[in-house]
Enzyme design. Sequence first.
Site, mmCIF file in Angstrom:
data_model
loop_
_atom_site.group_PDB
_atom_site.id
_atom_site.type_symbol
_atom_site.label_atom_id
_atom_site.label_comp_id
_atom_site.label_asym_id
_atom_site.label_seq_id
_atom_site.Cartn_x
_atom_site.Cartn_y
_atom_site.Cartn_z
ATOM 1 N N GLY A 101 77.589 46.016 102.995
ATOM 2 C CA GLY A 101 76.949 44.886 102.326
ATOM 3 C C GLY A 101 75.431 44.998 102.334
ATOM 4 O O GLY A 101 74.770 44.449 101.450
ATOM 5 N N GLU A 124 82.607 51.254 104.227
ATOM 6 C CA GLU A 124 83.760 50.351 104.283
ATOM 7 C C GLU A 124 85.081 51.090 104.433
ATOM 8 O O GLU A 124 86.009 50.619 105.079
ATOM 9 C CB GLU A 124 83.800 49.472 103.020
HETATM 10 N N1 3HC Z 1 79.118 43.329 111.914
HETATM 11 C C1 3HC Z 1 79.119 42.757 113.136
HETATM 12 N N2 3HC Z 1 78.572 43.312 114.220
HETATM 13 C C2 3HC Z 1 77.989 44.508 114.067
HETATM 14 C C3 3HC Z 1 77.956 45.167 112.822
HETATM 15 C C4 3HC Z 1 78.546 44.531 111.712
HETATM 16 N N3 3HC Z 1 78.532 45.071 110.498
HETATM 17 N N4 3HC Z 1 77.325 46.347 112.989
HETATM 18 C C5 3HC Z 1 76.963 46.416 114.280
HETATM 19 N N5 3HC Z 1 77.363 45.300 114.926
HETATM 20 C C6 3HC Z 1 77.122 44.963 116.345
HETATM 21 C C7 3HC Z 1 77.935 45.842 117.275
HETATM 22 O O1 3HC Z 1 79.206 45.308 117.500
HETATM 23 C C8 3HC Z 1 77.072 45.830 118.506
HETATM 24 O O2 3HC Z 1 77.308 44.632 119.179
HETATM 25 P P1 3HC Z 1 77.264 44.573 120.788
HETATM 26 O O3 3HC Z 1 75.890 45.037 121.162
HETATM 27 O O4 3HC Z 1 77.561 43.157 121.069
HETATM 28 O O5 3HC Z 1 78.333 45.528 121.233
HETATM 29 C C9 3HC Z 1 75.650 45.779 117.960
HETATM 30 O O6 3HC Z 1 75.779 45.285 116.637
HETATM 31 C C10 3HC Z 1 74.963 47.114 117.917
HETATM 32 O O7 3HC Z 1 75.828 48.060 117.301
HETATM 33 P P2 3HC Z 1 75.954 49.546 117.845
HETATM 34 O O8 3HC Z 1 76.184 49.524 119.310
HETATM 35 O O9 3HC Z 1 76.946 50.225 116.990
HETATM 36 O O10 3HC Z 1 74.472 50.087 117.598
HETATM 37 P P3 3HC Z 1 73.995 51.467 117.004
HETATM 38 O O11 3HC Z 1 72.529 51.362 116.927
HETATM 39 O O12 3HC Z 1 74.623 52.593 117.720
HETATM 40 O O13 3HC Z 1 74.576 51.518 115.503
HETATM 41 C C11 3HC Z 1 75.027 50.746 113.281
HETATM 42 C C12 3HC Z 1 74.154 50.583 114.554
HETATM 43 C C13 3HC Z 1 74.767 52.117 112.653
HETATM 44 C C14 3HC Z 1 74.616 49.659 112.326
HETATM 45 C C15 3HC Z 1 76.517 50.642 113.652
HETATM 46 O O14 3HC Z 1 76.702 49.492 114.427
HETATM 47 C C16 3HC Z 1 77.443 50.559 112.485
HETATM 48 O O15 3HC Z 1 77.826 51.567 111.934
HETATM 49 N N6 3HC Z 1 77.840 49.317 112.119
HETATM 50 C C17 3HC Z 1 78.866 49.085 111.149
HETATM 51 C C18 3HC Z 1 78.391 49.359 109.749
HETATM 52 C C19 3HC Z 1 79.485 49.025 108.764
HETATM 53 O O16 3HC Z 1 80.605 49.460 108.855
HETATM 54 N N7 3HC Z 1 79.100 48.224 107.776
HETATM 55 C C20 3HC Z 1 80.004 47.867 106.753
HETATM 56 C C21 3HC Z 1 80.632 46.580 107.093
HETATM 57 S S1 3HC Z 1 81.859 46.143 105.936
HETATM 58 C C22 3HC Z 1 81.016 45.498 104.635
HETATM 59 O O17 3HC Z 1 79.803 45.477 104.631
HETATM 60 C C23 3HC Z 1 81.833 44.901 103.537
HETATM 61 C C24 3HC Z 1 81.028 44.601 102.327
HETATM 62 O O18 3HC Z 1 81.228 45.603 101.374
HETATM 63 C C25 3HC Z 1 81.418 43.263 101.711
#
Ligand code: 3HC
Length: 693
Positions: A101, A124
């Site tokens: 997103g 995603e």
């Molecule tokens: N939603 C909720 N929480 C999230 C999040 C997300 N998208 N991304 C990260 N967090 C949280 C983690 O759970 C973590 O929480 P905690 O400290 O309480 O455990 C904190 O943020 C930090 O995350 P990381 O430990 O993973 O930190 P890094 O610095 O190693 O990595 C990151 C950061 C690269 C952003 C990694 O967290 C990541 O890959 N996040 C997910 C990205 C993702 O998949 N985004 C797509 C979501 S789906 C979407 O967007 C649908 C849309 O198309 C409508």
Amino acid sequence: MQTVRLAHRGRIAILTIDNPPVNALSAALRADLARAVGDAVANPAIDAIVIAASGRAFIAGADISEFGKPPVAPILPEVLDVIENAAKPVVAAIHGVALGGGLEVALACHGRVASPGAKLGLPEIKLGLIPGAGGTQRLPRLIGAAKAFPIMLGGEPISAGKALELGLVDEVVSGDLVEAAVTLASGLAAKGAWERTGERAVRLTQVDREAFEAQAMNAAAKSGDLPNVKALIASVRNAFDLDFAQALVAERALFTALVADDRSKALRYVFFAERDVARVPGIGPEVKPRPIESAAVIGAGTMGGGIAMCFANAGIPVTLIETEQAQIDNGMNRVAAIYEMSVTRGSLTPELRDRRMALISGAVGLTAAANADIVVEAAFEEMGVKLQIFGALDGIAKPGAILASNTSYLDIPTIAAVTKRPQDVIGMHFFSPANVMKLLEVVRPAGAAPDAIATAVTLGRTLGKVAVVVGNCFGFVGNRMLAQRTRAAERLLIAGALPHEVDAAVTDFGFKMGPFAMSDLAGNDIGWRTRKALGRKAAVADALCEAGRFGQKTGKGYFLYPEGARTGQRDPEVETLIAHVSAQKGVTRRSFTAEEIVSRLMDPMVNEGARILEEGIAARPGDIDVIWLNGYSWPAWRGGPMYWADAVGLDVIVRRLEAQATETGDVSLQPAPLLRKLVAEGKSFSSLKDAAA
Ligand code: 3HC
């Protein structure tokens, strides 16, 4: 809390997103962002808008923790609608990551600038989803479907440089990012014309369509019937066939259906479970890891070499220690050959290979470990050998060095006891091949210093591993549970199943390999040696080893491998041998369905997992799942053994275990007290998550 801050530079509104830790698009942020854009559009003193972000990320995507809950307005597509259709130009200033997103927000803007280190992606697919806020429509319209589809299919982020090359961003800026965005936004405002991504269809040509269709056919063939891949293909196809508004509605419908799919639920669970493992009970942020600037690895075998590569890959100089120069040479050659293979495959540049090789040096004798901040012992798996090494290391290693054993089952406190610094002695159990497998079991014996454990966990992350802290016990978590599966597989053979049937049930379940093909690959003699050392027996496995059937390396094991074949064939000789063992034991053989095979293999593992939790060897069920996902290739979309058990129903598992215990007379199959307790309370493993954390 206000998640969007407003500032002005002249007639440009700067909206800075501030929703720590990673600016996920929570309901509050969505509302604040839509309102802030609306206000700026309505403000006559403003000509254009910049969306920037504070902290380490631009936006990490939708807030994954909100998925599966009733949607709260405004949903993201509505916010993006406000941005894209704003009567003033909007420019995104992207630093850190713009994922999911987050990238979709940027795509809805009318211009994008990025810092050189920015990473942009639509991951995603890894959560069992597809982009659900216009990503499958805007990205193809901006850069063409044939370029957009692989980004969404692979889910890996691309660099700012690559994004520039693809036309995904307008500019990569080394200096003041926000200033560059302001300049771009004012330019668009001055021109009085800007393009909406949704209206840019020039790249969706017939040529592009043909290239995309070829990619789609390939993807469909590779991914079988994965619903998210199917949905992605359908949605990108809509970019050609439907108008933008219709295609957005269709995308949202596909996305919403996927959010409700069990596979995506499991993958989202895994996302959080992998982050929970970082929270180690009793080790808070006040415990600081020790600095690790140099390492030594004892033993230059396959395992030691692989571990040395992990250090070198992370830029940490490492000394590979052996008792003789010839062994070092062998080890170094093996490492060089693996790097060479990566260069040939194109996954490593020759420069990087040289840099990594230069970080690995060989030395004869333990004195070479004197200056290392951490020593990882990967010598022969025998207690006598380990005691000798750690006893000697105690007199050599510098004070405060972490002394870690890579043992896969031996008792760490016994090893620690031969040193005068048991607080610094821990287990670091890498999985083979160590340079590839993500799992690291950090074994925490009772006497270990908290900062020694914190160091191993932090180091694990530096090495690119998923580090899970486990207690000390025979086999720790992963191998202790695997032993249950191995015993169950042998029991199945004796009861009437055949090796290919067991393996097929397991691969159909989602593993890449069945237990017998895996044993043939690893070498059946390994388990045989361990059983002999422990005085244990396994009639079929022992008989195969006595017949020299050690697996692939001898051309035969549970299966036949003619001419070095890697896929085994059924062998009538083995099937006769198994039938003979059954007869000797007075067992009337019967057939098993795939479902029965799976439950007979997995239920005892879950039972062992419950004991592991009771004993506090693992802090939470999720830690066990993370171990199985990253070390044993448990299919991620099934969430891990404990998650799977919850899905099956613990009452069902308990009933099946009781039946197996009665049938076999094996009391170890009786349900663990924790399992019974959870069933009695009507609870599942997931209820334990917070209790342990
Ligand atoms: N939603 C909720 N929480 C999230 C999040 C997300 N998208 N991304 C990260 N967090 C949280 C983690 O759970 C973590 O929480 P905690 O400290 O309480 O455990 C904190 O943020 C930090 O995350 P990381 O430990 O993973 O930190 P890094 O610095 O190693 O990595 C990151 C950061 C690269 C952003 C990694 O967290 C990541 O890959 N996040 C997910 C990205 C993702 O998949 N985004 C797509 C979501 S789906 C979407 O967007 C649908 C849309 O198309 C409508």
